[in-house]
Write a protein that holds these residues in place. Structure first.
Motif, PDB file in Angstrom:
ATOM      1  N   ASP A   1      57.064  18.234  59.387  1.00 14.76           N
ATOM      2  CA  ASP A   1      58.090  19.277  59.274  1.00 14.76           C
ATOM      3  C   ASP A   1      57.390  20.596  58.980  1.00 14.76           C
ATOM      4  O   ASP A   1      56.748  20.739  57.935  1.00 14.76           O
ATOM      5  CB  ASP A   1      59.073  18.920  58.147  1.00 14.76           C
TER       6      ASP A   1
ATOM      7  N   TYR B   1      57.197  24.506  58.242  1.00 16.77           N
ATOM      8  CA  TYR B   1      57.890  25.691  57.730  1.00 16.77           C
ATOM      9  C   TYR B   1      56.867  26.761  57.354  1.00 16.77           C
ATOM     10  O   TYR B   1      56.560  26.957  56.170  1.00 16.77           O
ATOM     11  CB  TYR B   1      58.731  25.306  56.500  1.00 16.77           C
TER      12      TYR B   1
ATOM     13  N   PHE C   1      64.851  22.812  62.911  1.00 21.02           N
ATOM     14  CA  PHE C   1      65.718  22.506  61.776  1.00 21.02           C
ATOM     15  C   PHE C   1      66.510  23.760  61.491  1.00 21.02           C
ATOM     16  O   PHE C   1      65.943  24.760  61.067  1.00 21.02           O
ATOM     17  CB  PHE C   1      64.917  22.115  60.539  1.00 21.02           C
TER      18      PHE C   1
ATOM     19  N   GLU D   1      71.641  23.986  50.560  1.00 16.33           N
ATOM     20  CA  GLU D   1      70.860  24.658  51.612  1.00 16.33           C
ATOM     21  C   GLU D   1      71.672  25.639  52.461  1.00 16.33           C
ATOM     22  O   GLU D   1      71.398  25.798  53.653  1.00 16.33           O
ATOM     23  CB  GLU D   1      70.183  23.609  52.493  1.00 16.33           C
TER      24      GLU D   1
HETATM   25  C1  GAL Z   1      62.814  19.501  54.546  1.00 15.08           C
HETATM   26  C2  GAL Z   1      63.849  18.397  54.616  1.00 15.08           C
HETATM   27  C3  GAL Z   1      65.146  18.855  55.245  1.00 15.08           C
HETATM   28  C4  GAL Z   1      65.573  20.162  54.652  1.00 15.08           C
HETATM   29  C5  GAL Z   1      64.469  21.184  54.785  1.00 15.08           C
HETATM   30  C6  GAL Z   1      64.805  22.531  54.201  1.00 15.08           C
HETATM   31  O1  GAL Z   1      61.868  19.235  53.572  1.00 15.08           O
HETATM   32  O2  GAL Z   1      63.383  17.293  55.349  1.00 15.08           O
HETATM   33  O3  GAL Z   1      66.140  17.880  55.038  1.00 15.08           O
HETATM   34  O4  GAL Z   1      65.911  19.952  53.325  1.00 15.08           O
HETATM   35  O5  GAL Z   1      63.316  20.718  54.140  1.00 15.08           O
HETATM   36  O6  GAL Z   1      64.796  22.549  52.809  1.00 15.08           O
END
Ligand code: GAL
Length: 682
Positions: A274, A276, A354, A364
């Protein structure tokens, strides 16, 4: 036989939570995903209460409707098992499934990941929901694969429930057989910690000065990793029993106290991450010339070391934020595209954003998706549609190619975990890895992360010319022989200070540093010191240049006749003593540097060792990352990624095709701020 993620093209898609929305929105959502040429939707990883609203009452109508509709729109689905969020009925009835802090505080319902891996009843109830889901969806035409849980060890990566203490006791019994061996491995004779009954053994508990037995603390991390892997295995076995090889199995994340390499080797078809990059805006890397979002290329290198072709299950698609923490700005125009190509350049063959639309309720509400609450067109959707169009052009060619590097930074879990508690090497490691990664990035030299284990063989190191192992404090004779062989065959190995003084228990060898690699390096350490908090590291003289040591200093004694002193301390009580020594070994060489690496020393070594970009026909400024993906014997795909908010000028010394536009390009080319180019050339 592992199922491959690789498809005919790079797959694009999105995370979708139908349970957050009015059912009337679903069809329009799927239709718009299709219009964007998305092919994959990921869902269900937090929806346990939808599947099992009450204990042992199962219901699939809701997700049947969702999956049928997705299928109607030609979308493939990744189903998450929902175990990251146990239902309220479950934790209320079986509070023993909850995780507990080291101080004994039990975490309650209301957030997520509040369970522990070792509770027998949680294992049973998890196994049952996974079994029901796998049975039900094993033949659904939309389902392509499964994600086990969500982000194992995210949010919290320590566990101290009663079930964990009990399981740890069995784990150490299994590992040590006798209390005598455990007492030896943990050095319990020190401060009278000797155990005389198994019942006295626990995971670390609150201690005076928050200072547990370090050998026990290292075993605790190994145990947590094994616990997470066994819990994943429980689910994996059930899923595979039902789906056979029709659907793949993976999990997502990259979190502490988990040997993701072992988990993936033993259980998964491939690994998912994931990504970010805007976490860099709240947790910036410090030190010279910070990499910021570009540092995610290091995280992606680690992911690639697990699976050369991996999936990104969550690609940042807007500003990130929780109501009470994690405040991040919006990606600037172009940055989402840049980050998408950053993932692909590093080996992603599937990228899912996402999320589809920002949640209108819950923690969130500021973790933004592609669509805003209002669901009207916005610039993020526009940017994604550009990416999608581009991938229509280049995806087929690039899919299945892999990242190529001749330099690797070596890592291993033993040192990573030991270094969390041990401040005499953990912080050094982080500094040195970042210094090297920066130096290689800014000089356009592709680099891999490579995780060594006791099973690594010389064949696994094939293709590398240079290995950098900054501070392997824990180092075995086996690893030393492996690296010796690598050097003898023509490779270069580079070590930093604090190398080779601990065994696998984390106890110190009674040998001069650097222990098992002394003869490989042709040196021993004559004197050493931490650079104290109110001291300055001394300068060093290297190849006519004055540079600075950092954090820790070691005066080296040359032990081999062939060894050559490359740098010496230029001041302080170690003045004139060697600090960098080269030792020729067979067809290769080793370099031992008695300090922590900085950007300056790493760059100096790159030039001394003649390590430069393999893509010498592209002249690019520092702000541009160069990455290479390649299929066997084919032309490389050269990714140019501009991380700066300014235009950057590059020079192409030969003509190449810019795959994103189809144009032939050569000579001076201007890249826009946050711009991306993918070149096909020699
Ligand atoms: C990731 C998680 C998601 C969402 C995202 C933003 O760690 O898998 O479900 O929470 O962060 O916080």
């Amino acid at each position: 036989m592992k199922k491959s993620l690789v498809n005919q093209t790079i797959q694009l898609g999105v995370c979708y939570y139908p349970e957050h929305w009015n059912e009337e929105l679903w069809e329009d959502d799927f239709k718009r995903m299709k219009d964007l040429n998305f092919s994959v939707v990921r869902m269900a990883e937090f929806a346990w209460s939808i599947f099992e609203p009450e204990e042992a009452q199962f219901s699939f109508e809701f997700f049947d409707r969702v999956l049928d509709l997705a299928h109607q729109y030609g979308l493939k689905v990744v189903l998450g098992t929902p175990t990251a969020t146990p239902p309220a009925w479950l934790t209320y009835k079986y509070p023993e499934v909850l995780n507990v802090s080291q101080e004994g505080v039990q975490y309650q319902h209301g957030q997520r990941r509040h369970y522990n891996y070792n509770s027998p009843i949680y294992q049973e109830l998890s196994a049952r929901i996974v079994e029901k889901m796998a049975e039900h969806y094993k033949s659904h035409p939309a389902v392509i694969g499964w994600q086990i849980d969500n982000e194992l060890n995210c949010e919290i990566n320590v566990f101290y429930s009663e079930a964990d203490h009990t399981a740890f006791r069995s784990w150490v019994k299994n590992k040590y057989d006798s209390l005598e061996k455990l007492n030896q491995a943990w050095g319990t004779v020190f401060w009278n910690q000797t155990y005389t009954e198994w019942e006295q053994v626990h995971l670390t508990r609150p201690t005076v000065s928050d200072s547990p037995n370090p050998h026990q603390a290292l075993d605790e991390k190994r145990f947590i990793s094994d616990s997470a892997i066994s819990y994943a295995e429980l689910q994996e076995k059930i899923i595979r029993k039902h789906v056979g090889d029709k659907q793949w199995v993976t999990t997502n994340g990259l979190f502490g106290h988990l040997d993701n390499h072992k988990m993936t080797d033993e259980l998964l078809d491939f690994f998912a991450y994931d990504s970010y990059p805007n976490f860099s805006t709240i947790y910036p890397d410090t030190g010279e010339k910070p990499l910021l979002d570009r540092k995610w290329s290091w995280n992606l290198s680690t992911v690639r070391s697990i699976s050369p072709n991996f999936a990104v299950f969550e690609q940042q698609s807007g500003p990130g934020g929780w109501v009470n923490r994690m405040e991040q700005p919006s990606p600037k125009p172009g940055q989402m595209r840049l980050w998408t190509y950053q993932s692909i350049a590093n080996g992603a063959d599937m990228v899912l954003y996402f999320r589809w639309r920002t949640a209108t309720m819950g923690t969130e509400i500021y973790w933004h998706g592609l669509n805003d609450y209002h669901n009207q067109p916005n610039r993020r959707i526009k940017e994604v549609s550009q990416i999608s169009e581009e991938l229509q052009k280049i995806g087929e060619k690039i899919a299945g190619s892999t990242y190529k590097a001749e330099v690797a930074i070596l890592k291993d879990y033993e040192n990573e975990w030991d270094g969390e508690l041990d401040l005499w090497h953990g912080p050094l490691e982080q500094k040195s890895v970042m210094a090297w990664f920066k130096a290689l990035q800014y000089n356009h030299v592709p680099v891999d992360a490579f995780y060594l284990s006791q099973d690594t063989s010389i064949n696994d190191l094939e293709g590398y010319k240079v290995l950098i192992y900054p501070h392997p404090t824990i180092l075995t004779e086996e690893t030393a022989s492996l690296l010796q062989e690598f050097a003898e065959q023509g490779g270069t190995v580079i070590f930093g200070c604090r190398t080779g003084y601990k065994n696998l228990d984390g106890q110190c060898y009674m040998k001069p540093f650097p222990g098992p690699v002394s003869s490989l390096c042709g040196v021993t350490v004559e004197d050493f010191s931490l650079v104290g908090p109110y001291e300055n590291a001394p300068s060093i003289q290297m190849d006519g240049e004055q540079l600075s040591a950092d954090s820790f200093i070691e005066a080296l004694k040359v032990e081999s006749e062939e060894a050559e002193v490359i740098a010496r301390f230029a001041e302080g009580y170690m003045s004139e003593k060697p600090v960098l020594v080269k030792n020729p070994v067979g067809k290769g060489a080793s370099y031992y540097y008695g300090s922590t690496f900085t950007l300056g020393t790493a760059e100096k070594l790159l030039s001394l060792l003649n390590i430069s970009t393999p893509i010498d026909w592209v002249k690019a400024p520092e702000a541009v990352e160069i990455a290479i993906r390649k299929k066997e014997n084919n032309q490389p795909f050269v990714f140019l990624l501009n991380y700066s908010n300014q235009e950057q000028e590059i020079t192409l010394l030969q003509e190449a095709t810019n795959m994103l536009t189809g144009d032939r390009v050569s000579g001076s080319v201007v890249m826009e701020a946050y711009g991306v180019m993918v070149l096909e050339g020699k």
